[in-house]
Design a protein around this motif. Structure first.
Motif, PDB file in Angstrom:
ATOM      1  N   ASP A   1       0.827  -1.212   0.000  1.00 24.51           N
ATOM      2  CA  ASP A   1       0.000   0.000   0.000  1.00 24.51           C
ATOM      3  C   ASP A   1       0.861   1.263   0.000  1.00 24.51           C
ATOM      4  OD1 ASP A   1      -2.434  -1.228  -0.149  1.00 24.51           O
ATOM      5  OD2 ASP A   1      -2.742  -1.315   2.028  1.00 24.51           O
TER       6      ASP A   1
ATOM      7  N   GLU B   1       1.855   6.584  -6.833  1.00 25.39           N
ATOM      8  CA  GLU B   1       0.868   7.578  -7.303  1.00 25.39           C
ATOM      9  C   GLU B   1       1.386   8.999  -7.126  1.00 25.39           C
ATOM     10  OE1 GLU B   1      -3.318   7.047  -6.195  1.00 25.39           O
ATOM     11  OE2 GLU B   1      -2.859   4.927  -5.842  1.00 25.39           O
TER      12      GLU B   1
ATOM     13  N   ASP C   1      -4.057  -7.696  -6.540  1.00 19.00           N
ATOM     14  CA  ASP C   1      -4.656  -6.390  -6.269  1.00 19.00           C
ATOM     15  C   ASP C   1      -4.986  -5.664  -7.581  1.00 19.00           C
ATOM     16  OD1 ASP C   1      -4.826  -3.436  -5.699  1.00 19.00           O
ATOM     17  OD2 ASP C   1      -4.660  -4.217  -3.651  1.00 19.00           O
ATOM     18  N   THR C   2      -6.273  -5.464  -7.839  1.00 14.54           N
ATOM     19  CA  THR C   2      -6.693  -4.863  -9.116  1.00 14.54           C
ATOM     20  C   THR C   2      -6.376  -3.363  -9.160  1.00 14.54           C
ATOM     21  OG1 THR C   2      -8.900  -4.718  -8.136  1.00 14.54           O
ATOM     22  CG2 THR C   2      -8.500  -6.509  -9.692  1.00 14.54           C
ATOM     23  N   GLU C   3      -6.452  -2.698  -8.010  1.00 15.45           N
ATOM     24  CA  GLU C   3      -6.230  -1.237  -7.980  1.00 15.45           C
ATOM     25  C   GLU C   3      -4.800  -0.883  -8.402  1.00 15.45           C
ATOM     26  OE1 GLU C   3      -7.409   2.392  -8.094  1.00 15.45           O
ATOM     27  OE2 GLU C   3      -8.893   0.938  -7.408  1.00 15.45           O
ATOM     28  N   TYR C   4      -3.811  -1.632  -7.887  1.00 13.41           N
ATOM     29  CA  TYR C   4      -2.419  -1.351  -8.268  1.00 13.41           C
ATOM     30  C   TYR C   4      -2.229  -1.518  -9.779  1.00 13.41           C
ATOM     31  CZ  TYR C   4      -1.479  -2.448  -3.288  1.00 13.41           C
ATOM     32  OH  TYR C   4      -1.479  -2.522  -1.921  1.00 13.41           O
TER      33      TYR C   4
ATOM     34  N   PHE D   1      -4.481  -1.360 -12.087  1.00 17.42           N
ATOM     35  CA  PHE D   1      -5.209  -0.314 -12.811  1.00 17.42           C
ATOM     36  C   PHE D   1      -4.377   0.979 -12.831  1.00 17.42           C
ATOM     37  CE2 PHE D   1      -8.212   3.306 -12.860  1.00 17.42           C
ATOM     38  CZ  PHE D   1      -8.737   3.098 -14.129  1.00 17.42           C
ATOM     39  N   GLN D   2      -3.802   1.339 -11.680  1.00 22.12           N
ATOM     40  CA  GLN D   2      -2.957   2.547 -11.610  1.00 22.12           C
ATOM     41  C   GLN D   2      -1.772   2.426 -12.571  1.00 22.12           C
ATOM     42  OE1 GLN D   2      -3.955   5.149 -10.215  1.00 22.12           O
ATOM     43  NE2 GLN D   2      -5.539   4.333  -8.867  1.00 22.12           N
TER      44      GLN D   2
ATOM     45  N   VAL E   1      -6.772  -6.998 -14.817  1.00 20.11           N
ATOM     46  CA  VAL E   1      -7.712  -6.406 -13.854  1.00 20.11           C
ATOM     47  C   VAL E   1      -9.110  -6.994 -14.073  1.00 20.11           C
ATOM     48  CG1 VAL E   1      -8.940  -4.286 -13.209  1.00 20.11           C
ATOM     49  CG2 VAL E   1      -6.459  -4.234 -13.512  1.00 20.11           C
TER      50      VAL E   1
ATOM     51  N   PHE F   1     -14.988  -4.458 -12.318  1.00 21.07           N
ATOM     52  CA  PHE F   1     -14.113  -3.298 -12.127  1.00 21.07           C
ATOM     53  C   PHE F   1     -14.378  -2.316 -13.277  1.00 21.07           C
ATOM     54  CE2 PHE F   1     -10.399  -0.689 -11.826  1.00 21.07           C
ATOM     55  CZ  PHE F   1      -9.899  -0.827 -10.539  1.00 21.07           C
TER      56      PHE F   1
ATOM     57  N   ARG G   1     -14.046   0.849 -13.984  1.00 18.38           N
ATOM     58  CA  ARG G   1     -13.115   1.859 -14.519  1.00 18.38           C
ATOM     59  C   ARG G   1     -12.111   1.303 -15.513  1.00 18.38           C
ATOM     60  NH1 ARG G   1     -10.154   3.831  -9.681  1.00 18.38           N
ATOM     61  NH2 ARG G   1     -10.838   1.803  -8.902  1.00 18.38           N
TER      62      ARG G   1
END
Length: 196
Positions: free
Chosen positions: A6, A13, A38-41, A43-44, A65, A72, A74
């Protein structure tokens, strides 16, 4: 120092917001190595790959993702845009349909969705998206543009021309006359009148 994923992602970011993409990608890649699901990482990281012109790497991350989490939302629009660029129309439309299915009726994304449907010549879908967007964004800065676009799509489709004319008239009444795109509204209205 060992940063947890995290913390790495947050630092990545922060680097990205300063356009230090090299360090941003390094941190996000480390975060993904530590927590691959982890999909958020991912995606970023895909967003940064897109910003740095590495669409193929972005596509790989976006595919992953969506395979990890099909809801998801986005991830679908950027993937649709890459697929459009690659002339993969079928894939792009499937992604746009997913955004349509997963987004709330009043979501602002419907404006962009309408434009992307237009880009793939899915005009009735474009109109449906403009309809939904216009219903819940009466006082939005983009309302004149949305009405003007819906007017234009009516003309292209040669359907509901009276409604299209109403849209163009209303857009011309409320649009900022100093806006460079003001003139296109007259063009759109002309197209409707020509069809009539």
């Amino acid at each position: 120092e060992q940063l947890d994923p995290d913390a790495l992602a947050r630092r990545g970011e922060a680097f990205a917001s300063r356009h230090d993409f090299e360090h941003a990608l390094a941190d996000l890649s480390k975060a993904i190595d530590q927590r691959p699901e982890d999909t958020e990482y991912r995606f970023q990281r895909a967003q940064i790959y897109r910003q740095t012109g590495q669409a193929d790497l972005a596509l790989t991350d976006l595919d992953k993702v969506i395979s990890l989490n099909a809801d998801f939302v986005r991830a679908y629009l950027p993937r649709a845009e890459i697929r459009l660029r690659d002339k993969n129309m079928e894939g792009a439309v499937a992604d746009l349909d997913a955004v349509d299915r997963l987004s709330p009726k009043q979501a602002d994304v419907r404006f962009v969705l309408a434009q992307r449907y237009e880009a793939v010549d899915r005009f009735s879908q474009a109109i449906a998206q403009y309809d939904l967007w216009i219903q819940s964004h009466e006082v939005d800065a983009k309302i004149a543009a949305a009405l003007g676009e819906r007017c234009r799509v009516s003309a292209i489709q040669n359907e509901d021309l009276a409604g299209g004319l109403k849209d163009c008239d209303k857009a011309l009444r409320i649009a900022d006359k100093k806006n460079p795109s003001y003139g296109t509204l007259f063009g759109n209205r002309g197209l409707v009148e020509l069809r009539q």
